[in-house]
Scaffold this active site. Structure first.
Site, PDB file in Angstrom:
ATOM      1  N   GLU A  18       3.565  -3.557  -4.054  1.00 16.58           N
ATOM      2  CA  GLU A  18       4.387  -2.498  -3.464  1.00 16.58           C
ATOM      3  C   GLU A  18       5.682  -3.076  -2.905  1.00 16.58           C
ATOM      4  O   GLU A  18       5.835  -4.286  -2.796  1.00 16.58           O
ATOM      5  CB  GLU A  18       3.628  -1.807  -2.314  1.00 16.58           C
ATOM      6  CG  GLU A  18       2.956  -0.491  -2.686  1.00 16.58           C
ATOM      7  CD  GLU A  18       3.942   0.676  -2.814  1.00 16.58           C
ATOM      8  OE1 GLU A  18       5.174   0.437  -2.745  1.00 16.58           O
ATOM      9  OE2 GLU A  18       3.492   1.815  -2.996  1.00 16.58           O
ATOM     10  N   ARG A 101      -2.427   2.832   9.235  1.00 19.97           N
ATOM     11  CA  ARG A 101      -1.592   1.683   8.895  1.00 19.97           C
ATOM     12  C   ARG A 101      -0.253   2.196   8.398  1.00 19.97           C
ATOM     13  O   ARG A 101      -0.122   3.347   7.985  1.00 19.97           O
ATOM     14  CB  ARG A 101      -2.250   0.809   7.818  1.00 19.97           C
ATOM     15  CG  ARG A 101      -2.367   1.465   6.450  1.00 19.97           C
ATOM     16  CD  ARG A 101      -2.648   0.418   5.380  1.00 19.97           C
ATOM     17  NE  ARG A 101      -2.917   0.948   4.061  1.00 19.97           N
ATOM     18  CZ  ARG A 101      -1.994   1.320   3.166  1.00 19.97           C
ATOM     19  NH1 ARG A 101      -0.709   1.286   3.474  1.00 19.97           N
ATOM     20  NH2 ARG A 101      -2.354   1.749   1.963  1.00 19.97           N
ATOM     21  N   ASN A 103       2.784   2.463   5.669  1.00 24.71           N
ATOM     22  CA  ASN A 103       2.893   2.434   4.215  1.00 24.71           C
ATOM     23  C   ASN A 103       4.332   2.044   3.871  1.00 24.71           C
ATOM     24  O   ASN A 103       4.848   1.099   4.444  1.00 24.71           O
ATOM     25  CB  ASN A 103       2.440   3.764   3.602  1.00 24.71           C
ATOM     26  CG  ASN A 103       2.046   3.597   2.143  1.00 24.71           C
ATOM     27  OD1 ASN A 103       1.450   2.590   1.767  1.00 24.71           O
ATOM     28  ND2 ASN A 103       2.373   4.554   1.304  1.00 24.71           N
ATOM     29  N   GLU A 121      -7.178   4.395   3.493  1.00 25.11           N
ATOM     30  CA  GLU A 121      -7.849   5.114   2.410  1.00 25.11           C
ATOM     31  C   GLU A 121      -9.312   4.692   2.280  1.00 25.11           C
ATOM     32  O   GLU A 121      -9.648   3.526   2.495  1.00 25.11           O
ATOM     33  CB  GLU A 121      -7.130   4.849   1.082  1.00 25.11           C
ATOM     34  CG  GLU A 121      -5.707   5.376   1.046  1.00 25.11           C
ATOM     35  CD  GLU A 121      -4.906   4.786  -0.095  1.00 25.11           C
ATOM     36  OE1 GLU A 121      -4.378   5.557  -0.907  1.00 25.11           O
ATOM     37  OE2 GLU A 121      -4.816   3.549  -0.163  1.00 25.11           O
ATOM     38  N   ASN A 154       5.680   7.727   1.972  1.00 25.24           N
ATOM     39  CA  ASN A 154       5.974   6.878   0.822  1.00 25.24           C
ATOM     40  C   ASN A 154       7.463   6.700   0.587  1.00 25.24           C
ATOM     41  O   ASN A 154       8.203   6.428   1.519  1.00 25.24           O
ATOM     42  CB  ASN A 154       5.218   7.389  -0.417  1.00 25.24           C
ATOM     43  CG  ASN A 154       4.379   6.284  -1.034  1.00 25.24           C
ATOM     44  OD1 ASN A 154       4.830   5.139  -1.127  1.00 25.24           O
ATOM     45  ND2 ASN A 154       3.165   6.602  -1.432  1.00 25.24           N
ATOM     46  N   ASP A 204       5.299   8.125  -5.645  1.00 26.84           N
ATOM     47  CA  ASP A 204       5.023   6.952  -4.809  1.00 26.84           C
ATOM     48  C   ASP A 204       6.347   6.367  -4.314  1.00 26.84           C
ATOM     49  O   ASP A 204       7.076   7.027  -3.590  1.00 26.84           O
ATOM     50  CB  ASP A 204       4.178   5.957  -5.623  1.00 26.84           C
ATOM     51  CG  ASP A 204       3.417   4.964  -4.762  1.00 26.84           C
ATOM     52  OD1 ASP A 204       3.904   4.613  -3.676  1.00 26.84           O
ATOM     53  OD2 ASP A 204       2.334   4.515  -5.183  1.00 26.84           O
TER      54      ASP A 204
END
Length: 299
Positions: A18, A101, A103, A121, A154, A204
């Site tokens: 990511e 948390r 992202n 998740e 995101n 995303d």
């Protein structure tokens, strides 16, 4: 139209790559592997990968004007000294939500570090809803909270004139826009600029190109799409040989190359056989458009 080429350039089988960001000074690509709790720096000249291990899921990394980097680790905004691999906490959020948390995160044109949170998740894209919020870390290390009730905070970026903030809350299946005040960091007037089509799956990570168009990585959709935020139309689709495309950024000497991260977590044995490059880093060339250099955190 130039011929588009998609190639796998780094085979490391990350669980969930990511937050790719290009560092011009070192001709390197920075990115994270969230569940593996590592920040990676791939030197594209020497082809060497350096890693810094941290103590919690690390969801984004960004450049810092003072040198080194900043990162979102667990629910902390942190500074990272790459040379001695030390991490210094700048601020904490969501202290009342132990299952949360950070992202995705990115630095705005004024040097603030924007990042949002989500519940941890239980499986990819399966989580307790509406637990996240969007924040920014100002250069003085103060934190501003913009809104809550977020599912999966995101992709994010800013228009070329710095007057619009683009944002994705993945489970809304939309790309949203806000009016943006560069001086104060305030956002207002939220609206939808694009609704995902069924086969595009989950929006995303996101980045903007030098023509002001948005590129969105489609998780479970195996593609990046180019959108015109003014018309709400999709302009282009580039498919990749992996399903779980997570984020994208422009890089290379003139920002004409696109780098795409992806995940392998959530794939079963058959999926991994079918997608041997899941979790690797891809480069797309021949897009015929360039990106812009990333901004650096000013604190």
């Amino acid at each position: 139209m130039s011929s588009i080429k998609v190639e796998c350039v780094l085979r490391e089988n990350y669980r969930c790559g990511e937050s790719p960001v290009w560092e011009e000074a070192s001709q390197s690509l920075l990115f994270v592997d969230i569940p593996s709790k590592i920040i990676c720096r791939w030197d594209t000249v020497s082809n060497q990968v350096q890693r810094v291990a941290v103590d919690a899921p690390v969801s984004s990394v960004a450049l810092r004007q003072l040198g080194g980097y900043v990162a979102t680790i667990g629910t902390k905004f942190c500074a990272l000294n790459w040379e001695n691999q030390s991490v210094f906490v700048l601020a904490m959020v969501d202290e009342d939500k132990k299952n949360n948390r950070f992202n995705d995160g990115k630095v705005d044109p004024a040097g603030r570090y924007f990042a949002g949170t989500m519940a941890e998740e239980t499986a990819p894209a399966v989580l307790e809803r509406h637990q996240g919020s969007l924040y920014s870390l100002f250069p003085d290390h103060s934190v501003k909270k913009y809104f809550d009730q977020v599912d999966i905070s995101n992709g994010l970026d800013w228009s070329l004139d710095h007057k619009i903030f683009y944002y994705i809350d993945s489970l809304s299946y939309t790309v949203d826009a806000f009016d943006y005040d560069l001086q104060t960091g305030q956002i207002s007037n939220r609206r939808i600029v694009y609704k995902m089509e069924k086969d595009e799956q989950i929006p995303d990570g996101m980045c903007i190109d030098a023509e002001g168009k948005l590129w969105v990585a489609c998780y479970n959709g195996g593609r990046v799409i180019r959108l015109d935020p003014e018309t709400g139309k999709r302009l282009q689709t580039v498919k990749l040989p992996v399903d779980k495309t997570t984020s994208c950024c422009f890089g290379g000497k003139d920002y004409s190359e696109m780098y795409v991260t992806c995940a392998r977590d959530g794939l079963n044995a058959e999926g991994l056989l079918r997608q041997p490059d899941a979790g690797n880093i891809f480069k797309i060339t021949g897009l015929g458009v360039k990106g812009i250099a990333p901004y650096s955190y000013a604190g």
